[in-house]
Design a protein around this motif. Sequence first.
Motif, mmCIF file in Angstrom:
data_model
loop_
_atom_site.group_PDB
_atom_site.id
_atom_site.type_symbol
_atom_site.label_atom_id
_atom_site.label_comp_id
_atom_site.label_asym_id
_atom_site.label_seq_id
_atom_site.Cartn_x
_atom_site.Cartn_y
_atom_site.Cartn_z
ATOM 1 N N LEU A 196 0.822 -1.198 0.000
ATOM 2 C CA LEU A 196 0.000 0.000 0.000
ATOM 3 C C LEU A 196 0.861 1.255 0.000
ATOM 4 C CD1 LEU A 196 -2.628 1.625 0.436
ATOM 5 C CD2 LEU A 196 -2.386 1.194 2.878
ATOM 6 N N ASP A 197 0.511 2.182 -0.883
ATOM 7 C CA ASP A 197 1.154 3.492 -0.873
ATOM 8 C C ASP A 197 0.494 4.313 0.229
ATOM 9 O OD1 ASP A 197 1.606 6.163 -3.335
ATOM 10 O OD2 ASP A 197 2.166 6.005 -1.231
ATOM 11 N N LYS A 198 1.060 4.270 1.431
ATOM 12 C CA LYS A 198 0.409 4.870 2.591
ATOM 13 C C LYS A 198 0.283 6.385 2.483
ATOM 14 C CE LYS A 198 1.986 1.165 5.666
ATOM 15 N NZ LYS A 198 0.685 0.562 5.840
ATOM 16 N N VAL A 199 1.131 7.001 1.657
ATOM 17 C CA VAL A 199 1.063 8.453 1.512
ATOM 18 C C VAL A 199 -0.285 8.863 0.935
ATOM 19 C CG1 VAL A 199 2.053 10.440 0.321
ATOM 20 C CG2 VAL A 199 3.550 8.670 1.247
ATOM 21 N N ASN A 200 -0.821 8.034 0.071
ATOM 22 C CA ASN A 200 -2.037 8.408 -0.642
ATOM 23 C C ASN A 200 -3.320 7.892 -0.022
ATOM 24 O OD1 ASN A 200 -0.938 10.003 -2.694
ATOM 25 N ND2 ASN A 200 -0.248 8.192 -3.794
ATOM 26 N N GLY A 201 -3.257 7.181 1.087
ATOM 27 C CA GLY A 201 -4.483 6.873 1.794
ATOM 28 C C GLY A 201 -4.884 5.423 1.887
ATOM 29 N N SER A 202 -6.126 5.208 2.268
ATOM 30 C CA SER A 202 -6.632 3.874 2.589
ATOM 31 C C SER A 202 -7.141 3.151 1.344
ATOM 32 C CB SER A 202 -7.748 3.985 3.622
ATOM 33 O OG SER A 202 -8.956 4.372 2.993
ATOM 34 N N LEU A 203 -7.403 1.854 1.531
ATOM 35 C CA LEU A 203 -7.927 1.036 0.440
ATOM 36 C C LEU A 203 -9.433 0.830 0.536
ATOM 37 C CD1 LEU A 203 -5.180 -1.741 0.288
ATOM 38 C CD2 LEU A 203 -5.447 0.242 -1.190
ATOM 39 N N ASN A 204 -10.075 1.473 1.490
ATOM 40 C CA ASN A 204 -11.514 1.286 1.672
ATOM 41 C C ASN A 204 -12.106 2.607 2.143
ATOM 42 O OD1 ASN A 204 -14.067 0.378 2.093
ATOM 43 N ND2 ASN A 204 -13.553 -1.131 3.659
ATOM 44 N N HIS A 205 -12.645 3.359 1.174
ATOM 45 C CA HIS A 205 -13.062 4.725 1.464
ATOM 46 C C HIS A 205 -14.362 5.013 0.718
ATOM 47 C CE1 HIS A 205 -11.110 7.957 3.702
ATOM 48 N NE2 HIS A 205 -11.656 8.830 2.885
ATOM 49 N N TYR A 206 -15.274 5.716 1.364
ATOM 50 C CA TYR A 206 -16.582 5.933 0.749
ATOM 51 C C TYR A 206 -16.576 6.928 -0.403
ATOM 52 C CZ TYR A 206 -21.086 8.010 -0.103
ATOM 53 O OH TYR A 206 -22.185 8.515 -0.726
ATOM 54 N N ALA A 207 -15.837 8.034 -0.265
ATOM 55 C CA ALA A 207 -16.093 9.217 -1.083
ATOM 56 C C ALA A 207 -16.159 8.931 -2.579
ATOM 57 C CB ALA A 207 -15.056 10.289 -0.785
ATOM 58 N N LEU A 208 -15.096 8.375 -3.153
ATOM 59 C CA LEU A 208 -15.116 8.090 -4.585
ATOM 60 C C LEU A 208 -16.046 6.924 -4.898
ATOM 61 C CD1 LEU A 208 -11.320 8.554 -5.460
ATOM 62 C CD2 LEU A 208 -13.168 10.250 -5.529
ATOM 63 N N GLY A 209 -16.347 6.126 -3.891
ATOM 64 C CA GLY A 209 -17.288 5.024 -4.061
ATOM 65 C C GLY A 209 -18.736 5.453 -4.074
#
Length: 307
Positions: A196-209
Amino acid sequence: IGIVEENFDAMCRYMDYLVETSDGYIRHGEWYSDHNAFSGSDADLCNTAQCAYAASLLAKMAEAAGEEEAAEKYAAVYENYRKAWQEKYIREDGSVGNWSQTEYVLGLAFGLYPEELRQKGDEYLLMSVDAGNYHPMTGYITTGFLLPVLCEYGYAEAAYKLLLQTGYPSWLDMLSHGGTTIFEGWSTYYTEEDGLDKVNGSLNHYALGSVGAWMYSDMLGIRRDENNPGFKHFYLEPRTGGGLSYAKGRYESVYGTILSEWRIEGDETVFHFVIPANTTATVFLPGWEEEAELEAGEYEYRVFAGN
């Protein structure tokens, strides 16, 4: 309505704060513009639009709660932000800001365009989508509105092209990098080599979903009726397209399961609906000249696929 009444005073104080700290109903700084959007938008344009939307929602909640004076007050606040947005950001040809998907989506989704320029606004949105080669460029605020707005103005095929886009950035691009949920940002990736590229965030996120809501409201056509909360009455208006031959989904309402399904069979599209007990639905299908009002039950319709 209880949660509205419980928090009503706090929401009013916050909306009043936004008005007091805006400059002639133009909102500068502080807010997040369209966080994680992939194209540069005018931050103040975005923030002002969000203030207008917040005021419109508060006006609706006030009306539902029987707060007539507050409903009138915040409906006027919405109109003030709307007028300020029009005067500051809409050019004579109907274009706005930096020509981004975000800016046009906000103007159209929140009703900020004057009626005489609305068609120009939706045409510019389509141009912006086309200029981006049908890659979604929106962020947290506008992604959930992007495909619904395109469909509302007659561009369902453009919406499907965005949904099914496989290049970067896109939803299916996330899947090609091992995603089983929607990532926090368009550029958040997990690979076997790098993790995971931790700089860019999580792998489970609502917004774009939030695009998932469109699959229910437009692809399946299950839409709520604001005047009949809880899906006591609702709408069924599925939109086929994108080269898809089949779609099926259900929503578990408080009254029971609402099911919507369609499939292409030769030169026909077969629609299958289940309307739960003690509810009604307004149904409108491609090729129909009039809508149908249906009671609870199970229904199947066949429509010529060319419609």
